[in-house]
Write an enzyme that holds these catalytic residues in place. Structure first.
Site, mmCIF file in Angstrom:
data_model
loop_
_atom_site.group_PDB
_atom_site.id
_atom_site.type_symbol
_atom_site.label_atom_id
_atom_site.label_comp_id
_atom_site.label_asym_id
_atom_site.label_seq_id
_atom_site.Cartn_x
_atom_site.Cartn_y
_atom_site.Cartn_z
ATOM 1 N N GLY A 147 0.831 -1.208 0.000
ATOM 2 C CA GLY A 147 0.000 0.000 0.000
ATOM 3 C C GLY A 147 0.861 1.251 0.000
ATOM 4 O O GLY A 147 0.934 1.956 1.015
ATOM 5 N N GLU A 264 12.739 -3.985 -4.396
ATOM 6 C CA GLU A 264 11.843 -4.020 -5.561
ATOM 7 C C GLU A 264 12.623 -3.735 -6.843
ATOM 8 O O GLU A 264 12.345 -4.275 -7.900
ATOM 9 C CB GLU A 264 10.748 -2.964 -5.390
HETATM 10 C C1 LIG Z 1 1.232 -3.543 -12.891
HETATM 11 C C2 LIG Z 1 1.393 -2.552 -11.795
HETATM 12 C C3 LIG Z 1 1.317 -2.987 -10.479
HETATM 13 C C4 LIG Z 1 1.415 -2.055 -9.434
HETATM 14 N N1 LIG Z 1 1.267 -2.508 -8.155
HETATM 15 C C5 LIG Z 1 1.349 -1.626 -7.145
HETATM 16 C C6 LIG Z 1 1.164 -2.078 -5.792
HETATM 17 O O1 LIG Z 1 0.912 -3.260 -5.540
HETATM 18 N N2 LIG Z 1 1.258 -1.179 -4.804
HETATM 19 C C7 LIG Z 1 1.528 0.142 -5.047
HETATM 20 O O2 LIG Z 1 1.650 0.894 -4.090
HETATM 21 N N3 LIG Z 1 1.679 0.616 -6.305
HETATM 22 C C8 LIG Z 1 1.582 -0.242 -7.366
HETATM 23 N N4 LIG Z 1 1.713 0.214 -8.650
HETATM 24 C C9 LIG Z 1 1.831 1.642 -8.891
HETATM 25 C C10 LIG Z 1 3.196 2.097 -9.364
HETATM 26 O O3 LIG Z 1 4.123 2.051 -8.322
HETATM 27 C C11 LIG Z 1 3.027 3.515 -9.921
HETATM 28 O O4 LIG Z 1 2.189 3.417 -11.059
HETATM 29 C C12 LIG Z 1 4.350 4.121 -10.309
HETATM 30 O O5 LIG Z 1 5.098 4.416 -9.159
HETATM 31 C C13 LIG Z 1 4.158 5.421 -11.124
HETATM 32 O O6 LIG Z 1 3.343 6.297 -10.423
HETATM 33 P P1 LIG Z 1 2.042 6.951 -11.104
HETATM 34 O O7 LIG Z 1 1.265 5.882 -11.778
HETATM 35 O O8 LIG Z 1 1.376 7.778 -10.061
HETATM 36 O O9 LIG Z 1 2.607 7.892 -12.253
HETATM 37 P P2 LIG Z 1 3.300 9.312 -12.052
HETATM 38 O O10 LIG Z 1 4.347 9.234 -11.022
HETATM 39 O O11 LIG Z 1 2.235 10.336 -11.892
HETATM 40 O O12 LIG Z 1 3.988 9.488 -13.468
HETATM 41 C C14 LIG Z 1 3.258 9.904 -14.648
HETATM 42 C C15 LIG Z 1 4.277 10.070 -15.772
HETATM 43 O O13 LIG Z 1 5.217 11.124 -15.410
HETATM 44 C C16 LIG Z 1 6.548 10.631 -15.473
HETATM 45 N N5 LIG Z 1 7.363 11.206 -14.398
HETATM 46 C C17 LIG Z 1 7.051 11.268 -13.091
HETATM 47 N N6 LIG Z 1 8.063 11.842 -12.400
HETATM 48 C C18 LIG Z 1 9.024 12.144 -13.281
HETATM 49 C C19 LIG Z 1 10.318 12.742 -13.188
HETATM 50 N N7 LIG Z 1 10.822 13.156 -12.028
HETATM 51 N N8 LIG Z 1 11.042 12.894 -14.336
HETATM 52 C C20 LIG Z 1 10.550 12.467 -15.540
HETATM 53 N N9 LIG Z 1 9.324 11.904 -15.691
HETATM 54 C C21 LIG Z 1 8.577 11.734 -14.590
HETATM 55 C C22 LIG Z 1 6.417 9.116 -15.250
HETATM 56 O O14 LIG Z 1 7.526 8.429 -15.791
HETATM 57 C C23 LIG Z 1 5.123 8.814 -15.994
HETATM 58 O O15 LIG Z 1 5.365 8.684 -17.378
HETATM 59 C C24 LIG Z 1 1.614 -0.681 -9.710
HETATM 60 C C25 LIG Z 1 1.697 -0.242 -11.047
HETATM 61 C C26 LIG Z 1 1.581 -1.165 -12.084
HETATM 62 C C27 LIG Z 1 1.632 -0.660 -13.495
#
Ligand SMILES: Cc1cc2nc3c(=O)[nH]c(=O)nc-3n(C[C@H](O)[C@H](O)[C@H](O)COP(=O)(O)OP(=O)(O)OC[C@H]3O[C@@H](n4cnc5c(N)ncnc54)[C@H](O)[C@@H]3O)c2cc1C
Length: 410
Positions: A147, A264
């Protein structure tokens, strides 16, 4: 890569010894024979009733985890004192190669407990926490979810806003997590909450272990584009977590989170799985070429050969990383290079298979005409997630540019 690093890399490649020792061969053989004796009869053959629904898959994985544990194949890298086998990263890698080559059931979806929670508790947990949780993680009795992510906090995890307030001996949690894989099936969850909203964002966070049956937790499934709902939203409303379930100190949870994230983003890669995927893709291309002269085109062979070469390059980089890890004991930022490479390679592979399949690529597992029971369509859609989870490609490239290449922050 700079000239200096390239020269160092070449020297390292020259110094690498690819021969295997008798112990390593014995290790591989004992795993192979264990898998032969323990995989369910007919596993992987077309007539075997594979678990289909998410609930069935979870029930199967719990049973299989128990078998692995009883056979001594759980907690491979964990210390013996905590029920593990203290195997080296190289033996761990050999395990992945043999396990995948045998087509053994994927445990990827259940990796949170053994891969993340166990090592985090071993490093930072209290004696009570180790005693209470570690064995049940290894023997499959308790499944964990993670989480961490929130609607407003993903890559920038430290900006999370789920609140935790101490009330007597309890931490009372209010807020929302999202993308929590298989939360519906998990018994426990590792949770990060903000306990001091006045502190800078990396301070004032607390890391806790939550029983998913605690009153006040609501879980809503989110259906992915694969059609399966592994993801969930998890809502917390006055959820009371006993103080003994806090890992480390109150407001110092970021240190614990870094340990979890380093596991991870460590050295584990699905290169052995990609190797078996390319074999499957070549077999599919051969079958299709019999019916479709278009697929006898040399460019199809070249595309498949290119992927096969890239998978071998990935393998060599994984080996190099593992040998460095054996020397230093610390997973370095080079792991980010491997993460970017394998995740984008997986997407290229699935793109080629999808182009080979033509209009059939649109058929899912329910369509009788789908190739290989529709598994390629699922794999294509699922591969889109690879460049997001465990750190997006953009975030990995930031790490590579700053910590491997030493470039300045913009
Ligand atoms: C299959 C899958 C399983 C998952 N399972 C879990 C889980 O069990 N528990 C959990 O907690 N989370 C889980 N996640 C979530 C995952 O950790 C997040 O999706 C990931 O950390 C990206 O965060 P976000 O989706 O909020 O995207 P954001 O962080 O909002 O990013 C959006 C876009 O902006 C880009 N970006 C962001 N920051 C920067 C930067 N500093 N420089 C350049 N580009 C940037 C990113 O690369 C992306 O393209 C899972 C995700 C997937 C796809």
């Amino acid at each position: 890569m700079s000239g200096g690093s390239l020269a160092a890399g070449q020297a390292e490649a020259r110094a690498m010894d690819f021969s295997t020792t008798p112990e390593e061969r014995a290790f591989r053989e004992s795993l192979r024979s264990w898998l032969r004796d323990n995989l369910p009869l007919g596993w992987g053959t077309p007539r075997f009733p594979m678990p289909q629904e998410a609930g069935e898959k979870v029930a199967f994985a719990r049973q299989w985890a128990k078998k692995l544990h009883a056979g001594g194949w759980a907690g491979l890298g964990w210390p013996r004192a905590h029920g593990g086998r203290e195997l080296s990263p190289l033996e761990h890698l050999m395990f992945q190669e043999e396990y995948t080559a045998a087509g053994a059931p994927s445990m990827m979806d259940f990796g949170v407990g053994p891969a993340l929670v166990g090592p985090t508790l071993i490093a930072h947990g209290t004696d009570w926490q180790k005693e209470r949780f570690l064995e049940k993680i290894l023997n499959g009795d308790e499944v964990w979810c993670q989480g961490f992510s929130e609607p407003g906090a993903g890559s920038d995890l430290a900006s999370l806003s789920t609140r935790g307030e101490l009330d007597g001996d309890d931490l009372v949690v209010n807020g929302q997590k999202v993308w929590t894989s298989y939360a519906r099936y998990a018994d426990w969850c590792i949770l990060i909450v903000r306990t001091d909203p006045t502190a800078p964002k990396h301070k004032g966070l607390t890391f806790a272990l939550v029983d998913m049956k605690t009153p006040g937790i609501t879980i809503r499934p989110l259906v992915e584009m694969t059609g399966v709902a592994w993801f969930n939203e998890v809502f917390f409303e006055n959820v009371r977590i006993p103080r003994r379930n806090i890992v480390g100190e109150i407001d110092r949870g970021w240190d614990i989170t870094i340990t979890t994230l380093s596991h991870e983003r460590g050295t584990a890669t699905p290169y052995a799985r990609l190797r078996s995927e390319i074999d499957g893709a070549v077999a599919l291309a051969r079958r299709l070429a019999d019916d479709s002269p278009r697929l006898a085109d040399p460019r199809v062979r070249q595309a498949l050969a290119q992927l096969r070469i890239e998978i071998d390059i990935l393998k060599l980089n994984v080996y190099r990383n593992v040998s460095r890890l054996m020397r230093t004991g610390i997973p370095g930022p080079e792991g980010s290079m491997i993460k970017v490479y394998w995740s984008e390679l997986e997407q290229r592979l699935m793109q080629v298979v999808s182009e080979l399949s033509g209009a059939y690529a649109l058929l899912d597992e329910h369509a009788p005409q789908a190739f290989d029971d529709g598994r390629w369509q699922y794999a294509y859609l699922w591969s889109r997630a690879a460049t997001i989870y465990a750190g997006t490609s953009e975030v990995q490239r930031n790490i590579i540019s700053q910590r491997v290449l030493g470039l300045p922050r913009s």
